[in-house]
Every structure is written in structure tokens, then in C-alpha cells.
Design an enzyme around this catalytic site. Structure first.
Site, PDB file in Angstrom:
ATOM      1  N   LYS A  23      -8.418 -29.104   3.853  1.00  0.00           N
ATOM      2  CA  LYS A  23      -7.416 -28.691   4.841  1.00  0.00           C
ATOM      3  C   LYS A  23      -8.077 -28.246   6.144  1.00  0.00           C
ATOM      4  O   LYS A  23      -7.650 -28.631   7.238  1.00  0.00           O
ATOM      5  CB  LYS A  23      -6.560 -27.560   4.272  1.00  0.00           C
ATOM      6  N   ARG A 119      -4.518 -19.702   4.244  1.00  0.00           N
ATOM      7  CA  ARG A 119      -4.261 -20.928   3.479  1.00  0.00           C
ATOM      8  C   ARG A 119      -5.524 -21.400   2.758  1.00  0.00           C
ATOM      9  O   ARG A 119      -6.599 -21.466   3.350  1.00  0.00           O
ATOM     10  CB  ARG A 119      -3.765 -22.026   4.432  1.00  0.00           C
ATOM     11  N   THR A 138      -0.865 -20.691  -0.404  1.00  0.00           N
ATOM     12  CA  THR A 138      -0.739 -20.400   1.024  1.00  0.00           C
ATOM     13  C   THR A 138       0.089 -19.126   1.171  1.00  0.00           C
ATOM     14  O   THR A 138       1.078 -18.942   0.452  1.00  0.00           O
ATOM     15  CB  THR A 138      -0.055 -21.564   1.759  1.00  0.00           C
ATOM     16  N   GLN A 185      -4.917 -18.857  10.378  1.00  0.00           N
ATOM     17  CA  GLN A 185      -4.386 -19.318  11.673  1.00  0.00           C
ATOM     18  C   GLN A 185      -3.324 -18.348  12.189  1.00  0.00           C
ATOM     19  O   GLN A 185      -2.679 -17.633  11.412  1.00  0.00           O
ATOM     20  CB  GLN A 185      -3.735 -20.696  11.517  1.00  0.00           C
ATOM     21  N   GLU A 299       2.788 -31.775   8.227  1.00  0.00           N
ATOM     22  CA  GLU A 299       3.671 -30.617   8.327  1.00  0.00           C
ATOM     23  C   GLU A 299       3.697 -30.180   9.796  1.00  0.00           C
ATOM     24  O   GLU A 299       2.640 -30.011  10.414  1.00  0.00           O
ATOM     25  CB  GLU A 299       3.183 -29.485   7.427  1.00  0.00           C
ATOM     26  N   GLN A 311      -0.532 -29.047   9.368  1.00  0.00           N
ATOM     27  CA  GLN A 311      -1.275 -29.692   8.296  1.00  0.00           C
ATOM     28  C   GLN A 311      -1.060 -31.205   8.382  1.00  0.00           C
ATOM     29  O   GLN A 311       0.002 -31.683   8.777  1.00  0.00           O
ATOM     30  CB  GLN A 311      -0.831 -29.204   6.905  1.00  0.00           C
ATOM     31  N   ARG A 313      -2.284 -34.554   5.758  1.00  0.00           N
ATOM     32  CA  ARG A 313      -3.055 -35.040   4.620  1.00  0.00           C
ATOM     33  C   ARG A 313      -2.713 -36.508   4.375  1.00  0.00           C
ATOM     34  O   ARG A 313      -1.626 -36.952   4.731  1.00  0.00           O
ATOM     35  CB  ARG A 313      -2.746 -34.216   3.366  1.00  0.00           C
ATOM     36  N   HIS A 841       1.338 -64.154 -22.649  1.00  0.00           N
ATOM     37  CA  HIS A 841       0.713 -64.209 -23.971  1.00  0.00           C
ATOM     38  C   HIS A 841       1.477 -63.410 -25.023  1.00  0.00           C
ATOM     39  O   HIS A 841       1.684 -63.883 -26.148  1.00  0.00           O
ATOM     40  CB  HIS A 841      -0.731 -63.710 -23.872  1.00  0.00           C
TER      41      HIS A 841
END
Length: 883
Positions: A23, A119, A138, A185, A299, A311, A313, A841
Site C-alpha cells: 500500500k 493503515r 485500517t 496520512q 479508492e 488507495q 491496487r 474424452h
């Protein structure tokens, strides 16, 4: 020296994951993208975490205990992970580390009463192959240095939440290799917040973005407190919107923490974002996606009229797209669904199949795909392709028709000129003559014998030159027009009998019985031959007891554990027992003929039965327990009698019809034809896999020479190189790139978690199709009928052949069945698979053994519980779940 424990976000980027976690690295990378605003902050690095973990003496013992727990032992995981978290939280943060965090807070300049988001940022988090979303903790609106330090400790401990531990164990990640950093943050207080997916997370379409939005903090959406507004964006336009009734929101409190609050009724149905804001957000998302090089789950927060990104990811659930190097639309068909092997393949396996296949293939997500775009673009070839695909797998046909209904995706091309070579024509007819099949089998055997003889003296670059020539011979044998006509003759006769006899007699799937015990079916012979092996073993109690110990874990593939026998010594150990020499000889004879086979056999890297003979032990023991001596011969003769009786019944009923003699004569010709050719349908695959085992043995011998020369760590590392890379390595006398091998191993691990679609577009959309039937009972699972009859019994959900434990009358439920599964078929009463078609098969062998079978049942292994009673309707194509 103290400052190494803290790094400001602007000091890191996505290359610093080992120091600041996934992150933190992503946020650092985000902060460097022009036009992207990220709340200011810093990272408490993994060095700080290591220092904390080194303090309590009990941690090492707890980690040792945790490493020995299986993912299924939820209670033990819960207990151990709680003890580890408690131990970590009880460690006092050292003074110099606490001072470094306090100084970093002061640099943010917000004062002691400012709020922060604290976080977790693990080193195995937000990776391209595993996002670990929601696995650690978080904390929002944490106020004051003391509280921040306390929550940093909680984030460190959250590396060992129950869900994080289980996730790592299921993904094969060692707990000791993961470290925890913590991101701190400035707290953002948004008017609205939510999530942006730069690709459709459901369909995988990379040209579609979706935005989820709600009022207040994004926590309300993440926790499921409210349903979000959902906006769908394509080509720079909002093409769909669903505005939710948003009754609750989460807001920050002045003294710290958050609270839920009711939304004014007049605002509940108002959109959280305007269309213009949605489009601006998506444009920011595309910039982020371009920076990281893959679709993102982002996010965001709306503060004033601007967006802040908290964020980003990778979306790890998307199936990758084949690389083409152009911007044209493409439609890809899954090779795995045709070959009954949808598992991920390693690079050597992929490249070998591509080099020996009869059509160009594209790799994506560890699977192979054929580009069907041109055949779909021409009306004439489109009809033929849809007809062929539909006969085998209606779901694939429906998926293709879904795409064709979109006028703007598949281009339209004119039909080829009737006189042009590519227009082709019907192949020359083939006589109904058993000698043709015998000749084809003999030619295949001779070709393989020549390959075995000639490859023995080859090594180094000469081996690869020889193999490239061998691949051409491989394709020549497969592409022999007589071989193809023989295969098609059996299939076409089956189709004719089923459709025509249903029209004339009202009987469904008559060919299923008419093809019982057909000659020359190498795959059904393989299953019956293992019954003969069981007959040799059954009279010898010591041999049976030894095999039971093997099934219990006594034999190891590559080493000894707990006094167990290595797999390579398995047959020698067997011979030391009373009756063991006879048992070994019977198994050796079986392996001489069938030892090149295994589950997932189209991947040359999979261990063959000859390499791992103990794989067959569970099936052998089932046969010893469930059958009397002579079962193989009785079963074959019983099938032959049923087929003859069915033939006489059909011909008699036809002669009683108007124009009956003509109809009976036609049917008799087709019955003779299907019995002549349908068994041969299985032989070309046997030939392919026989050749593959010869290739593999030669390549592993070369790998052994590379290991001896110190140029390769392990022989099996060649599985993570393509054939061409391995060729280059040998030709240039290079050292293997260990980092490349590690990256390939990690990618393969991630691909195994993906489910390949039947149809994939160049936009990344996975299209799987549907049956669109309304003639089945409510609650029944719909599939494709491939072998007639109805049977009720206990479902055994088996995902691994080595874990099979079947009783007579059981119904096998599994993902797919390639030929290696056929030894199980002799002991079961019915078959249900998630993947399959009329001529694949498993379907052919189910008909050969007279087993009611339904294939193509979506999510069968999840929807049917192991041990549940089910009823399989093999004639009508559905499965009932019984109380």
C-alpha cells in the site's frame, strides 16, 4: 540512523514495496503521477516491524506452530493468530522509534488534535498477482501522537488476523517472509467517497469502468452499511447509472473516531456524484491505470470539487488478455475447454503445445486460446464454426452468438471465392473398414518407436534441433488426412444415429448404447486394464496392506518423510513382499502401456504415472475393494451384448416402419461405421501424450546436465522456461536467470487461482454463455446430456485423482475429466463435470461404459456437496439435488 524507520510518501515509489509494503509503495507511486492528489503522509517501514518482532521470545515458537497448521483447521488458526497479535500489541514501542513517528507527525504540520488515517501496508499486499484486499486493518480519524503509536502497533499485529493467515496459507506464502509497514496520512473529510474499477470487475471488460459512490467516508460502502450509487462508463460516456437509496453515512468525529449518521430523506435518492464528476474521476483512473500498467481498484474521496486518491491496487481477479500487438477486435476460444484441462500450465507446457498444435494459439493466464475472429467474420465459415462448436459445447456456442448479436464487435467479411483453395470442400469419403484403423494405429506406433530410437543419442543443441524436426513429424501424423477422416467418420456417424433415430423412432441418444464396448478404444481399455491389475493384487494381503500405507502418505514424490518410501523406489519395495513380484510385474506392464498418462496430461510438466506410480494406488485399492476377479472381461462382454441387443432392437423397429427396409439398411451401415471408427477417436490423443513423454524424458536429461554444470538450480526449473528459452540457454551456454524463474513461479501460482472463460474478447470480457432452457425442474442444475440414462446415488466431489475414494454406485462430480480419469469410471454409476462436450474424452468413455453423464454443469463442484444424494438425468441433461 533513527530516521530509517520513517519515510515520507514522496520519498518512495512502487519499487520500494519491501521497505514500505504494497500500500505504501502504491501510494508513493500515485503521488508521482501528474494531476493525482494523494493525502500527505509517511510510512513506518518494515525495519521497524522487524525490530518489534525480534523482541518477544515466544514469537518464533508461535510461528513454528502456525506453519504446521492446515488452512482448514480454522479453530487452531484462530487461537494461534490471536496469541501472536496479543504478543505484538504488548511490545512497547522503543523510544527512538516513537520519537521518529512523532517528528513525522509534526512535519505534516496539523497540530496535536489533527486526525490521521493509520493503515497497514504488508509486503505481500497490493501485488500484481495478489491484492490481499481487506486482509489487514485500517483505522480512521486517529487523533494525537499517542493514539497514532497505539494504532501503529495494532496494524503490525493485524498481519496475523485470522483471515490474513488463512489467505497466505491458501496462496502458499510463508508467514516469515511477509513484513508489515504502516502508512499514516492526513485524514480526509470528504463529501462523497467510493471505489473506481478501471475495468468491469464482473465481466473483465477493460473498456468499461464502474464507479461506486456514497456520501461521507468510504467506510460506509466498504462495510456494506449502504448500497452505493453505481455508474458505468464506456468510451467516455456514462452508459448506465443506478442511484441507490442511501440512508446512512459515516463521518469523522472532532475528538477522533467515526460514527454512523442518518442522511436527510431529501438527499437519499440524490446521486453522490454528477455525471461530469464521474467522467473526470474515470479519466484520473485511466491515468493511474496507465502508470501501473494494469487495471486498478481505486479508492477515492471527493473534497470540495476535487478528487483525492487514498488507495490503488491491481484488480487481481481479471483474466489476462492474449497479446496481439494490434488494436483490432479479437474473439478467443479456450483450448482447455476443448482438451478437458482448464488448469493453468507452466511456460514449457504452453510453448510445447503451441509448437505441436495444428493451429496457432495464444497464451494468457497460463492457458491457451485460438483466435476465431476471422472464422466468425465470414458468414459461411461462421455457420460451420457455430455448428461444430454447438455440437460439442452449447455454452460456447451461446457465448459466441451473444457476441455476434453485438453488431459492432465482430467485423463482417465476405465469404471466400468458391474456387479459392481456402473455400475447400468436403473431405474424400472413407470406407467402413477396420483395416484403416489398424493401419493408422500401426503407423502411429512406428512413428513413436522411431522417435524413441533416434532421440537416445541426442543432447545439447543437437537435441533441440532434433526436437524441432520431431515436432514437424508430430504434426504430420496428426494432420494426416486419413487420420482426420477416421476421427470425423466416427463423430459424424454418432450424430447421424442420434438425430435420425430420434426422428424415426423418437429415441434420444441411441448411439450411446450402440457404441458400448467399441473396438480400439485405448482409453476405455486403460480403465479395464487396471481392473486386471487389481485382480493380481487382490489375493495378496501384504501387498494390499502396503498399498493402503502408501495411500495414507507412506510414499513421497521426491523424498522420505516419516520413514515413507520414495516414489521412485515404490515398485522395488513392492516386489519385496509376498506376492509383490507379481504385483510389480502387473503394474510395470500397465505403466509400459499407459505410464505416459496423468491428470492434465497436455501440460508436459505434469508428473506422469511412470514418474509417480503411487498416483494409481487409490484407484487400484477401490478396484480391489469394489470388484470380483474377472470384472474387466465381464464388463466388456456385457457392453458388447447390450450393444448387439440394441442394434437388433433398433433394426427390428425400423423394419416395422413405412419404407422400413431402406431405413434399417441405412441404420445398419451407420451402426457398423460408428463401431468401426468411434473407438479410434481416443487414439490420436494417446499418440500425442506418448510422444510428449519421450520429449519430456529427453529434456529432463538435458536439465540434469545443466544442474551438474552449475547452470541450473533444479531440473524442474526448466518447466518455467519456454522451449525457445531453454534452447537458447543450451546453445549459448548461459546461466539460467534465477529471478526470471522465481517470477514465473509466482505468476503460475497466481494463474492457478483464475478460472478461464470459454470465450474471451480482446477487450478482456469473459463470456461463458447459458443454456436458455425452461424444460428442467426447479432447482435442478442444467448441463449437456452426453451419455443416456438416469441414475441416483451418492455424489463424490473429487478435485484430485489421488484423493479419490469411491464405492460402487457413487456418482463422480469433478471439474473436468481428461483420459487419465477413465480408470475411475469403472467403479462409478454416473458422471457430472463442469467442463465437457459431446465428443470430449469423458463423454466418449462414459458412453463406452454405459454411465449416465451430464457435463458442462457450471459450478457443479461448488453447488453439489460431497456425499449429497443426486439424480443424474443423462438423457435430458440435468442434475437434481435430492434431500
Amino acid at each position: 540512523m533513527i530516521e530509517q524507520y520513517v519515510l515520507d510518501l514522496h520519498e518512495v515509489d512502487e519499487t520500494r514495496g519491501a521497505v514500505v509494503g504494497g500500500k505504501g509503495a502504491q501510494l508513493g507511486g500515485l503521488s508521482r503521477i501528474e494531476g493525482i492528489r494523494v493525502p500527505g503522509g509517511f510510512c513506518v517501514t518494515t525495519d521497524a516491524f522487524r525490530r518489534i518482532m525480534a523482541q518477544p521470545p515466544s514469537i518464533e515458537d508461535l510461528l513454528d506452530q502456525l506453519s504446521r497448521v492446515t488452512p482448514e483447521d480454522r479453530e487452531r488458526i484462530r487461537t494461534l493468530s490471536a496469541r501472536i497479535r496479543r504478543t505484538i500489541e504488548e511490545v512497547a514501542v522503543p523510544g527512538d522509534l516513537a520519537a521518529a513517528v512523532t517528528r513525522a507527525l509534526a512535519r505534516l504540520g496539523e497540530g496535536d488534535r489533527a486526525g490521521y488515517a493509520v493503515r497497514s501496508s504488508a509486503t505481500a499486499e497490493d501485488l500484481p498477482t495478489a491484492s490481499f484486499a481487506g486482509q489487514q486493518d485500517t483505522y480512521l480519524n486517529v487523533v494525537g501522537p499517542t493514539a497514532v503509536l497505539q494504532h501503529v502497533s495494532r496494524c503490525w499485529a493485524s498481519l496475523f488476523t485470522e483471515r490474513a493467515v488463512t489467505y497466505r496459507q491458501r496462496n502458499g506464502i510463508d508467514h516469515r517472509t511477509v513484513r508489515m509497514a504502516v502508512v499514516v496520512q492526513r485524514m480526509v473529510l470528504p463529501e462523497a467517497a467510493g471505489v473506481l474499477f478501471t475495468a468491469d470487475p464482473v465481466t473483465g471488460n477493460r473498456r468499461v469502468a464502474t464507479v461506486d459512490a456514497g456520501f461521507g467516508l468510504g467506510e460506509a460502502l466498504v462495510s456494506g452499511l449502504v448500497n452505493p450509487d453505481v455508474f458505468t462508463v464506456r468510451h467516455g460516456q456514462v452508459v448506465a447509472r443506478a442511484i441507490a437509496d442511501k440512508r446512512r453515512a459515516v463521518h469523522a468525529l472532532p475528538a477522533g473516531g467515526t460514527r454512523e449518521s442518518a442522511i436527510d430523506p431529501q438527499r437519499r435518492r440524490q446521486p453522490a456524484l454528477t455525471d461530469a464528476q464521474v467522467l473526470r474521476l474515470v479519466e484520473l483512473g485511466r491515468r493511474i491505470e496507465a502508470h501501473f500498467g494494469r487495471p486498478q481498484d481505486i479508492e477515492w474521496c471527493l473534497v470540495g470539487d476535487g478528487f483525492q486518491i487514498v488507495q490503488s491496487r491491481p484488480i487481481t481477479t481479471l483474466f489476462p488478455i492474449p497479446e496481439t500487438g494490434d488494436q483490432e477486435n479479437h474473439v478467443y476460444l479456450s483450448v482447455g475447454h476443448q482438451q478437458m484441462m482448464t488448469d493453468a500450465m507452466r511456460p514449457l507446457g504452453l510453448s510445447m503445445w503451441q509448437l505441436t498444435a495444428m493451429a496457432p494459439m495464444h497464451e494468457a493466464g497460463g492457458r491457451l486460446f485460438v483466435d476465431a475472429t476471422r472464422r466468425l467474420a465470414s458468414p459461411a465459415s461462421r455457420a460451420g464454426l457455430l455448428d461444430l462448436v454447438g455440437r460439442g459445447d452449447p455454452l460456447t456456442r451461446d457465448a459466441l452468438e451473444t457476441l455476434l448479436d453485438r453488431d459492432d464487435f465482430v467485423p463482417s467479411l465476405p465469404d471466400p471465392d468458391p474456387g479459392s483453395p481456402q473455400a475447400g470442400g468436403a473431405p474424400a469419403p472413407i470406407e467402413t473398414d477396420p483395416a484403416i484403423v489398424a493401419g493408422l494405429i500401426e503407423r502411429s506406433r512406428a512413428s513413436i518407436a522411431a522417435l524413441e530410437r533416434e532421440i537416445r543419442t541426442k543432447s545439447g543443441p543437437a537435441l533441440f534441433d532434433f526436437l524441432l524436426e520431431a515436432f514437424e513429424e508430430h504434426k504430420r501424423v496428426l494432420g494426416d488426412p486419413l487420420n482426420i477422416r477416421a476421427i470425423m467418420a466416427g463423430m459424424e456417424a454418432t450424430w447421424w444415429l442420434n438425430s435420425t433415430l430420434q426422428e424415426w423412432l423418437g429415441e434420444k441418444n441411441a448411439a450411446d448404447t450402440l457404441t458400448l464396448s467399441a473396438p480400439d478404444n485405448i482409453t476405455s481399455q486403460m480403465g479395464l486394464a487396471l481392473l486386471d491389475v487389481a485382480d493380481v493384487i487382490r489375493p495378496h494381503p501384504e501387498v494390499v496392506a502396503f498399498l493402503r500405507s502408501v495411500q495414507g502418505g507412506g510414499v513421497q514424490g521426491g523424498g522420505v518423510q516419516g520413514g515413507g518410501v520414495q516414489d521412485r523406489d515404490f515398485l522395488d519395495e513392492l516386489a519385496k513382499l509376498a506376492g509383490g513380484a507379481e504385483a510389480r510385474d502387473a503394474l510395470e506392464a500397465y505403466l509400459d502401456r499407459y505410464g505416459m498418462r496423468c491428470v492434465g496430461e497436455i501440460d508436459i510438466t505434469r508428473p506422469r504415472w511412470r514418474e509417480r506410480p503411487s498416483t494409481l494406488v487409490p484407484v487400484i485399492l477401490d478396484n480391489v475393494r469394489n470388484f470380483e476377479p474377472g470384472a474387466a472381461e465381464r464388463r466388456f462382454e456385457q457392453g458388447l451384448r447390450k450393444a448387439r441387443q440394441k442394434e437388433q432392437e433398433v433394426l427390428s423397429r425400423l423394419r416395422a416402419l413405412p419404407d422400413g427396409d431402406r431405413k434399417a439398411d441405412q441404420a445398419k451401415r451407420m451402426i457398423d461405421r460408428v463401431r468401426t471408427f468411434i473407438g479410434y477417436r481416443e487414439y490420436p490423443k494417446y499418440g500425442i501424450i506418448s510422444r510428449y513423454f519421450v520429449y519430456k524424458q529427453a529434456l529432463l536429461a538435458q536439465a540434469g546436465r545443466l544442474v551438474q554444470a552449475g547452470r541450473l538450480a533444479e531440473p524442474e526449473d526448466i518447466f518455467y522456461l519456454t522451449f525457445q528459452e531453454l534452447h537458447d540457454l543450451v546453445r549459448r551456454s548461459d546461466q539460467v536467470d534465477d529471478q526470471l524463474v522465481r517470477q514465473r513461479k509466482e505468476a503460475f501460482r497466481s494463474y492457478r487461482a483464475l478460472t478461464p472463460p470459454r470465450v474471451l474478447t480482446s477487450d478482456g470480457e469473459a463470456v461463458n454463455g447459458g443454456y436458455r432452457r425452461d424444460d428442467v425442474p426447479a432447482g435442478a442444475l442444467v448441463g449437456l446430456p452426453v451419455s443416456a440414462g438416469t441414475v441416483e446415488g451418492r455424489a463424490r466431489v473429487v478435485l484430485d485423482l489421488e484423493q479419490a475414494d469411491l464405492e460402487a454406485g457413487d456418482i463422480l462430480v469433478t471439474t473436468f475429466t481428461d483420459p487419465s480419469w477413465s480408470p475411475l469410471f469403472v467403479a462409478i454409476a454416473g458422471l457430472v463435470t463442469e467442463v465437457g462436450g459431446l465428443m470430449t474424452h469423458g463423454a466418449v468413455i462414459a458412453r463406452e461404459y454405459g454411465l449416465p453423464a451430464v457435463v458442462g454443469v457450471e459450478q457443479a463442484t461448488r453447488l453439489i456437496r460431497d456425499g449429497q444424494r443426486i439424480r443424474v438425468h443423462g438423457t435430458d441433461g440435468y442434475v437434481e439435488l435430492l434431500p
